[in-house]
Design a protein around this motif. Structure first.
Motif, PDB file in Angstrom:
ATOM      1  N   VAL A  80       0.865  -1.184   0.000  1.00 34.95           N
ATOM      2  CA  VAL A  80       0.000   0.000   0.000  1.00 34.95           C
ATOM      3  C   VAL A  80       0.897   1.229   0.000  1.00 34.95           C
ATOM      4  N   ASP A  81       0.645   2.166  -0.899  1.00 34.22           N
ATOM      5  CA  ASP A  81       1.431   3.397  -0.957  1.00 34.22           C
ATOM      6  C   ASP A  81       0.881   4.371   0.075  1.00 34.22           C
ATOM      7  N   LEU A  82       1.458   4.335   1.288  1.00 26.89           N
ATOM      8  CA  LEU A  82       0.984   5.199   2.367  1.00 26.89           C
ATOM      9  C   LEU A  82       1.677   6.547   2.322  1.00 26.89           C
ATOM     10  N   ILE A  83       0.922   7.590   2.644  1.00 28.32           N
ATOM     11  CA  ILE A  83       1.492   8.922   2.787  1.00 28.32           C
ATOM     12  C   ILE A  83       1.232   9.407   4.210  1.00 28.32           C
ATOM     13  N   CYS A  84       2.043  10.346   4.653  1.00 24.05           N
ATOM     14  CA  CYS A  84       1.917  10.925   5.983  1.00 24.05           C
ATOM     15  C   CYS A  84       1.827  12.440   5.825  1.00 24.05           C
ATOM     16  N   ILE A  85       0.743  13.018   6.315  1.00 30.35           N
ATOM     17  CA  ILE A  85       0.510  14.456   6.177  1.00 30.35           C
ATOM     18  C   ILE A  85       0.602  15.087   7.562  1.00 30.35           C
ATOM     19  N   PRO A  86       1.647  15.884   7.817  1.00 30.07           N
ATOM     20  CA  PRO A  86       1.781  16.531   9.120  1.00 30.07           C
ATOM     21  C   PRO A  86       1.036  17.859   9.178  1.00 30.07           C
ATOM     22  N   SER A  87       0.552  18.200  10.369  1.00 31.67           N
ATOM     23  CA  SER A  87      -0.069  19.507  10.595  1.00 31.67           C
ATOM     24  C   SER A  87      -0.007  19.819  12.085  1.00 31.67           C
ATOM     25  N   PHE A  88      -0.347  21.032  12.447  1.00 31.12           N
ATOM     26  CA  PHE A  88      -0.395  21.438  13.843  1.00 31.12           C
ATOM     27  C   PHE A  88      -1.826  21.338  14.352  1.00 31.12           C
ATOM     28  N   ALA A  89      -1.976  21.070  15.640  1.00 37.43           N
ATOM     29  CA  ALA A  89      -3.289  21.075  16.274  1.00 37.43           C
ATOM     30  C   ALA A  89      -3.123  21.654  17.674  1.00 37.43           C
ATOM     31  N   ASP A  90      -3.991  22.579  18.049  1.00 37.09           N
ATOM     32  CA  ASP A  90      -3.971  23.141  19.397  1.00 37.09           C
ATOM     33  C   ASP A  90      -4.874  22.320  20.294  1.00 37.09           C
ATOM     34  N   LEU A  91      -4.367  21.963  21.471  1.00 36.41           N
ATOM     35  CA  LEU A  91      -5.107  21.164  22.439  1.00 36.41           C
ATOM     36  C   LEU A  91      -5.181  21.912  23.757  1.00 36.41           C
ATOM     37  N   MET A  92      -6.258  21.701  24.495  1.00 33.60           N
ATOM     38  CA  MET A  92      -6.380  22.276  25.823  1.00 33.60           C
ATOM     39  C   MET A  92      -6.010  21.186  26.824  1.00 33.60           C
ATOM     40  N   ILE A  93      -4.910  21.387  27.542  1.00 31.02           N
ATOM     41  CA  ILE A  93      -4.448  20.435  28.542  1.00 31.02           C
ATOM     42  C   ILE A  93      -4.214  21.203  29.835  1.00 31.02           C
ATOM     43  N   ASP A  94      -4.917  20.813  30.893  1.00 29.93           N
ATOM     44  CA  ASP A  94      -4.805  21.484  32.202  1.00 29.93           C
ATOM     45  C   ASP A  94      -4.984  22.994  32.069  1.00 29.93           C
ATOM     46  N   ASP A  95      -6.024  23.397  31.361  1.00 27.78           N
ATOM     47  CA  ASP A  95      -6.359  24.808  31.155  1.00 27.78           C
ATOM     48  C   ASP A  95      -5.274  25.604  30.439  1.00 27.78           C
ATOM     49  N   GLN A  96      -4.410  24.911  29.706  1.00 25.79           N
ATOM     50  CA  GLN A  96      -3.392  25.575  28.896  1.00 25.79           C
ATOM     51  C   GLN A  96      -3.483  25.057  27.466  1.00 25.79           C
ATOM     52  N   VAL A  97      -3.261  25.945  26.523  1.00 21.76           N
ATOM     53  CA  VAL A  97      -3.258  25.537  25.118  1.00 21.76           C
ATOM     54  C   VAL A  97      -1.862  25.007  24.785  1.00 21.76           C
ATOM     55  N   ARG A  98      -1.815  23.787  24.281  1.00 22.98           N
ATOM     56  CA  ARG A  98      -0.557  23.158  23.862  1.00 22.98           C
ATOM     57  C   ARG A  98      -0.659  22.870  22.368  1.00 22.98           C
ATOM     58  N   THR A  99       0.422  23.061  21.670  1.00 21.98           N
ATOM     59  CA  THR A  99       0.452  22.779  20.244  1.00 21.98           C
ATOM     60  C   THR A  99       1.028  21.385  20.039  1.00 21.98           C
ATOM     61  N   SER A 100       0.279  20.570  19.306  1.00 21.72           N
ATOM     62  CA  SER A 100       0.733  19.214  19.010  1.00 21.72           C
ATOM     63  C   SER A 100       0.971  19.089  17.511  1.00 21.72           C
ATOM     64  N   ILE A 101       1.644  18.021  17.164  1.00 16.62           N
ATOM     65  CA  ILE A 101       1.800  17.653  15.757  1.00 16.62           C
ATOM     66  C   ILE A 101       0.789  16.547  15.481  1.00 16.62           C
ATOM     67  N   LYS A 102      -0.004  16.725  14.432  1.00 20.29           N
ATOM     68  CA  LYS A 102      -0.955  15.704  14.008  1.00 20.29           C
ATOM     69  C   LYS A 102      -0.431  15.103  12.709  1.00 20.29           C
ATOM     70  N   LEU A 103      -0.346  13.772  12.687  1.00 17.33           N
ATOM     71  CA  LEU A 103       0.096  13.064  11.493  1.00 17.33           C
ATOM     72  C   LEU A 103      -1.071  12.244  10.962  1.00 17.33           C
ATOM     73  N   VAL A 104      -1.521  12.554   9.762  1.00 21.49           N
ATOM     74  CA  VAL A 104      -2.559  11.773   9.114  1.00 21.49           C
ATOM     75  C   VAL A 104      -1.855  10.781   8.196  1.00 21.49           C
ATOM     76  N   VAL A 105      -2.150   9.499   8.382  1.00 18.15           N
ATOM     77  CA  VAL A 105      -1.546   8.446   7.576  1.00 18.15           C
ATOM     78  C   VAL A 105      -2.661   7.779   6.789  1.00 18.15           C
ATOM     79  N   GLU A 106      -2.513   7.764   5.457  1.00 22.68           N
ATOM     80  CA  GLU A 106      -3.553   7.205   4.603  1.00 22.68           C
ATOM     81  C   GLU A 106      -2.952   6.737   3.286  1.00 22.68           C
ATOM     82  N   PRO A 107      -3.666   5.860   2.588  1.00 23.44           N
ATOM     83  CA  PRO A 107      -3.189   5.431   1.271  1.00 23.44           C
ATOM     84  C   PRO A 107      -3.233   6.593   0.272  1.00 23.44           C
ATOM     85  N   ARG A 108      -2.306   6.602  -0.642  1.00 24.49           N
ATOM     86  CA  ARG A 108      -2.290   7.645  -1.679  1.00 24.49           C
ATOM     87  C   ARG A 108      -3.357   7.342  -2.690  1.00 24.49           C
TER      88      ARG A 108
END
Length: 89
Positions: free
Chosen positions: A61-89
């Motif tokens: 399967v020809d998988l691709i990985c698409i990175p992006s940023f996502a803001d999350l609320m953790i303990d009443d603080q906004v944290r920036t995470s990396i989101k990786l979407v993995v899917e077939p091309r």
């Protein structure tokens, strides 16, 4: 037609990349794609390793990985995470 809900797989710096890869494979086979979420360099490292392992295992399967940023609320603080979407091309 029901669209499968894609669970977000949370990865930490202590996550075993082989186990994360197994979860990735199962999620991709069930939902057609997967999303990883990681905060911090160590967690992102483990997530990328898991994606590489998954690509090797699912070589047909020809998988691709698409990175992006996502803001999350953790303990009443906004944290920036990396989101990786993995899917077939």
């Amino acid at each position: 037609m029901d669209v499968p809900v894609v669970p977000i797989l949370k990865v930490s710096s202590k996550s075993n990349p082989n186990l994360v890869a197994g979860a990735l494979i199962g999620t991709i086979k069930e939902a057609g794609r997967a999303e990883l979420q990681a905060i911090g360099a160590g967690a992102i490292n483990q997530a990328i390793k898991a994606v590489a392992i998954t690509r090797n295992i699912l070589a047909e399967v020809d998988l691709i990985c698409i990175p992006s940023f996502a803001d999350l609320m953790i303990d009443d603080q906004v944290r920036t995470s990396i989101k990786l979407v993995v899917e077939p091309r």
